[in-house]
Design an enzyme around this catalytic site. Sequence first.
Site, PDB file in Angstrom:
ATOM      1  N   ASN A 126      19.826  38.965  25.312  1.00 21.41           N
ATOM      2  CA  ASN A 126      19.404  40.278  25.818  1.00 21.41           C
ATOM      3  C   ASN A 126      19.391  40.390  27.342  1.00 21.41           C
ATOM      4  OD1 ASN A 126      17.143  38.640  25.883  1.00 21.41           O
ATOM      5  ND2 ASN A 126      15.721  40.258  25.291  1.00 21.41           N
ATOM      6  N   GLU A 138      10.308  30.236  26.178  1.00 17.17           N
ATOM      7  CA  GLU A 138       9.956  31.659  26.222  1.00 17.17           C
ATOM      8  C   GLU A 138      10.480  32.256  24.927  1.00 17.17           C
ATOM      9  OE1 GLU A 138      10.876  32.134  30.985  1.00 17.17           O
ATOM     10  OE2 GLU A 138      12.225  33.062  29.576  1.00 17.17           O
ATOM     11  N   CYS A 179      11.900  41.074  24.791  1.00 17.99           N
ATOM     12  CA  CYS A 179      10.799  40.253  24.273  1.00 17.99           C
ATOM     13  C   CYS A 179       9.474  40.957  24.480  1.00 17.99           C
ATOM     14  CB  CYS A 179      10.794  38.888  24.935  1.00 17.99           C
ATOM     15  SG  CYS A 179      10.658  38.945  26.716  1.00 17.99           S
TER      16      CYS A 179
HETATM   17  P1  NAP Z   1      18.227  33.019  19.631  1.00 15.18           P
HETATM   18  O1  NAP Z   1      19.007  33.384  18.448  1.00 15.18           O
HETATM   19  O2  NAP Z   1      17.048  32.118  19.466  1.00 15.18           O
HETATM   20  O3  NAP Z   1      19.257  32.402  20.684  1.00 15.18           O
HETATM   21  C1  NAP Z   1      18.844  32.010  21.976  1.00 15.18           C
HETATM   22  C2  NAP Z   1      19.793  30.980  22.506  1.00 15.18           C
HETATM   23  O4  NAP Z   1      19.732  29.799  21.708  1.00 15.18           O
HETATM   24  C3  NAP Z   1      21.260  31.402  22.484  1.00 15.18           C
HETATM   25  O5  NAP Z   1      21.864  30.943  23.658  1.00 15.18           O
HETATM   26  C4  NAP Z   1      21.802  30.659  21.273  1.00 15.18           C
HETATM   27  O6  NAP Z   1      23.192  30.437  21.330  1.00 15.18           O
HETATM   28  C5  NAP Z   1      21.043  29.371  21.386  1.00 15.18           C
HETATM   29  N1  NAP Z   1      20.988  28.548  20.177  1.00 15.18           N
HETATM   30  C6  NAP Z   1      21.184  28.898  18.892  1.00 15.18           C
HETATM   31  N2  NAP Z   1      21.006  27.827  18.083  1.00 15.18           N
HETATM   32  C7  NAP Z   1      20.697  26.787  18.873  1.00 15.18           C
HETATM   33  C8  NAP Z   1      20.387  25.424  18.638  1.00 15.18           C
HETATM   34  N3  NAP Z   1      20.356  24.898  17.430  1.00 15.18           N
HETATM   35  N4  NAP Z   1      20.101  24.648  19.704  1.00 15.18           N
HETATM   36  C9  NAP Z   1      20.104  25.140  20.943  1.00 15.18           C
HETATM   37  N5  NAP Z   1      20.385  26.422  21.231  1.00 15.18           N
HETATM   38  C10 NAP Z   1      20.673  27.248  20.209  1.00 15.18           C
HETATM   39  O7  NAP Z   1      17.662  34.341  20.360  1.00 15.18           O
HETATM   40  P2  NAP Z   1      18.447  35.668  20.711  1.00 15.18           P
HETATM   41  O8  NAP Z   1      18.716  36.419  19.463  1.00 15.18           O
HETATM   42  O9  NAP Z   1      19.566  35.367  21.646  1.00 15.18           O
HETATM   43  O10 NAP Z   1      17.341  36.434  21.570  1.00 15.18           O
HETATM   44  C11 NAP Z   1      16.352  37.238  20.995  1.00 15.18           C
HETATM   45  C12 NAP Z   1      15.026  36.519  20.949  1.00 15.18           C
HETATM   46  O11 NAP Z   1      14.688  36.047  22.246  1.00 15.18           O
HETATM   47  C13 NAP Z   1      13.887  37.424  20.542  1.00 15.18           C
HETATM   48  O12 NAP Z   1      13.050  36.751  19.643  1.00 15.18           O
HETATM   49  C14 NAP Z   1      13.163  37.691  21.853  1.00 15.18           C
HETATM   50  O13 NAP Z   1      11.818  38.038  21.707  1.00 15.18           O
HETATM   51  C15 NAP Z   1      13.347  36.388  22.550  1.00 15.18           C
HETATM   52  N6  NAP Z   1      13.190  36.533  23.992  1.00 15.18           N
HETATM   53  C16 NAP Z   1      12.073  35.999  24.585  1.00 15.18           C
HETATM   54  C17 NAP Z   1      11.879  36.169  25.949  1.00 15.18           C
HETATM   55  C18 NAP Z   1      10.658  35.618  26.626  1.00 15.18           C
HETATM   56  O14 NAP Z   1      10.675  35.515  27.832  1.00 15.18           O
HETATM   57  N7  NAP Z   1       9.604  35.247  25.910  1.00 15.18           N
HETATM   58  C19 NAP Z   1      12.822  36.861  26.716  1.00 15.18           C
HETATM   59  C20 NAP Z   1      13.931  37.389  26.077  1.00 15.18           C
HETATM   60  C21 NAP Z   1      14.113  37.210  24.717  1.00 15.18           C
HETATM   61  P3  NAP Z   1      24.229  31.317  20.427  1.00 15.18           P
HETATM   62  O15 NAP Z   1      24.144  32.689  20.978  1.00 15.18           O
HETATM   63  O16 NAP Z   1      25.511  30.650  20.659  1.00 15.18           O
HETATM   64  O17 NAP Z   1      23.731  31.221  19.022  1.00 15.18           O
END
Ligand code: NAP
Length: 496
Positions: free
Chosen positions: A169, A264, A298
Site C-alpha cells: 500500500n 508494523e 493500516c
Molecule cells: P502482506 O501480504 O503481509 O505482505 C507484506 C510483504 O511481505 C510483501 O512484501 C510480501 O511480498 C512479503 N511476504 C509475503 N510472504 C512472505 C514471507 N513468507 N516471508 C517474507 N515476506 C513475505 O501485506 P500486504 O497485503 O502487502 O499489506 C497489507 C497489510 O499491511 C495490512 O494488514 C495492513 O494493515 C498492513 N500494514 C501495516 C502498516 C503499519 O505500519 N502497521 C502499514 C501499512 C500496511 P509479496 O508481495 O511478494 O507477497
Amino acid sequence: MSSSSEFDDIIDKDVYKYYADGEWKVSASGKFVPIINPSTRQLQYKVQACTQEEVNKALESAKAAQKLWAKVPLWKRAEALHKAAALLKQYKDPIAQCLVKEVAKPAKDAVTEVVRSGDLISYCAEEGVRILSEGKFLVSDSFPGNERNKLCLASKIPLGVVLAIPPFNYPVNLAVSKIAPALIAGNSVVLKPPTQGAVSGLHMVHCFHLAGFPKGLISCITGKGSEIGDFLTMHPGVNCISFTGGDTGIAISKKAGMVPLQMELGGKDACIVLEDADLELVAANIIKGGFSYSGQRCTAIKVVLVMESVADALVEKVVAKVNKLKVGAPEDDCDITAVVSESSAKFIEGLVMDAKEKGATFCQEYKREGNLIWPLLLDHVRPDMRIAWEEPFGPVLPVIRINSVEEGIHHCNASNFALQGCVFTKDINKAMMISDAMETGTVQINSAPARGPDHFPFQGLRDSGIGSQGITNSINMMTKVKTTVINLPSPSYTMG
Ligand code: NAP
C-alpha cells in the site's frame, strides 16, 4: 515501460532487473513475476524472480559494504541521503506513475507518497546526525561498593545488514522509512519489495543508485514473498528485520532468528464518537480516515463505535459524504479505486455478505465490478459479524452503535489488533481518560488515526506489531549500544 530515460538501465526488454552489487541485473532463473494492474486486471509489469543464490550473493556484498560504510563519517552518510532525497523528488512523476499502475493509487496521492518519502529521507539524515553523534559517559562510583575508578563510554553502533520488507500500500514510503534510518545508522540494506509495488520500489532504489551509494550497500531482490520470503527472513546473513504487512509478520516473528525485529502489522482502528462530538468534524474524518485510498491503509478507521443517541445523525452525515465519493480510475484521481487484487476483492465481499446475512443495514447498494468496490457504510453491525473484528482493507466501513463509552472501549480492547484509535468529544478530560483506557499504540483526539508526521512515534500493540517506529525510534532500533570502559588505577594510587 518506464516513462523517463533515466530509468532505461533498470529494464531488460520488458522485464525489470533486480539490483545488487551496484548493478542492475537479470536473474539466472530465467523466470519473471507478473504484476497485474488492479484496475485493468491485465499484465502491467514483469520483475525478475530472483534465486536463492542471488539472495546469498546480495547478502554477502551487503555484509562487506556495511563494514566500510560504518566507517564513513556520519555527515557524509547524511550528505548521500540528502542527495537520494533530492533525486526521489526530481523523479516523483515517473515513480508516481508506477504507483498508479501497479497499486491503483490515485494520481495525486501517488505523487504525495513520493514527495513525503523524499522529506522522510532528509529528516532522517538530519535526525541521525544529531542523535548518533551523542553517547553517554558514566562513572562507577554511583553503584554501591564502587570507587570512582571506572569510566564508561557508551555509543551507538550499527546492527549490520537490515532486511527491509514493505507492503503493497505504500511501497515507496514504507521502504524508505526502513532504508533511510538503516543507512544513516551505518547499516546496509537488502530490500524485498512487495510484488505489487515492486516496480515503484525499483525506481526508488535507482534514485539511491544515482546518488552514488557504495556498491552492495543497498540491493533490491524481487520475487514472490511466498517463494523467497522464508529464505530471506531465516538467512543467517540478516542482522535485523524491518517488516510492514499483515499476518505474514506474525509468522516471520516465529521463524526469524535472534535478530531485532521491527514489525508494523495490521490494524482495526476504532473511532469512538461521544454524544457531545462535533458530528460534522466526525463525518469528515470518517470519510478521510475510512475511505482514503479505498480503505487500504493500516491506520484507516475500520470500525465506528458511536453512541446510540447521536448515531442516526452521524450516519446521515456520513452517508451524504460517501455518496459524493468519486469511484473510478486512479489515473483520474478518483477517491475510490480498484483494490489491489482479485483475492482481496473477494475477501472484502465475503465480509460484506457475512454482515448482510447476519442483519447489518447497508447504507448504499453493494456494488462490485472486478476489483472495484463502491464505498459502503454498514450500519447496525453487531459483534457476531466478522466485519466487526476483521480488517477488510477496502472501502467498506462498519458502524456499531454503543450505549456507553465503556462498551466502545471494551470492543476496542477486545480486538487482536491494537494499532491506533480515535475519540471524538469536546470534553478534553473525557478524551484523556478514554485515551488512557484504550489499549492501542496511539490514540488520536478529534482526528482520524494516521501515521505521521513521520518523526512521531508509531507503534502497534498485540498483533499490530513489535517495537516503535517513527524516524527517531527507527534509527535507535537499528543500532546497538557499545561500551568501552576505562579502568583507572585503584584509588590508593598516588598521582604525585
Ligand atoms: P502482506 O501480504 O503481509 O505482505 C507484506 C510483504 O511481505 C510483501 O512484501 C510480501 O511480498 C512479503 N511476504 C509475503 N510472504 C512472505 C514471507 N513468507 N516471508 C517474507 N515476506 C513475505 O501485506 P500486504 O497485503 O502487502 O499489506 C497489507 C497489510 O499491511 C495490512 O494488514 C495492513 O494493515 C498492513 N500494514 C501495516 C502498516 C503499519 O505500519 N502497521 C502499514 C501499512 C500496511 P509479496 O508481495 O511478494 O507477497
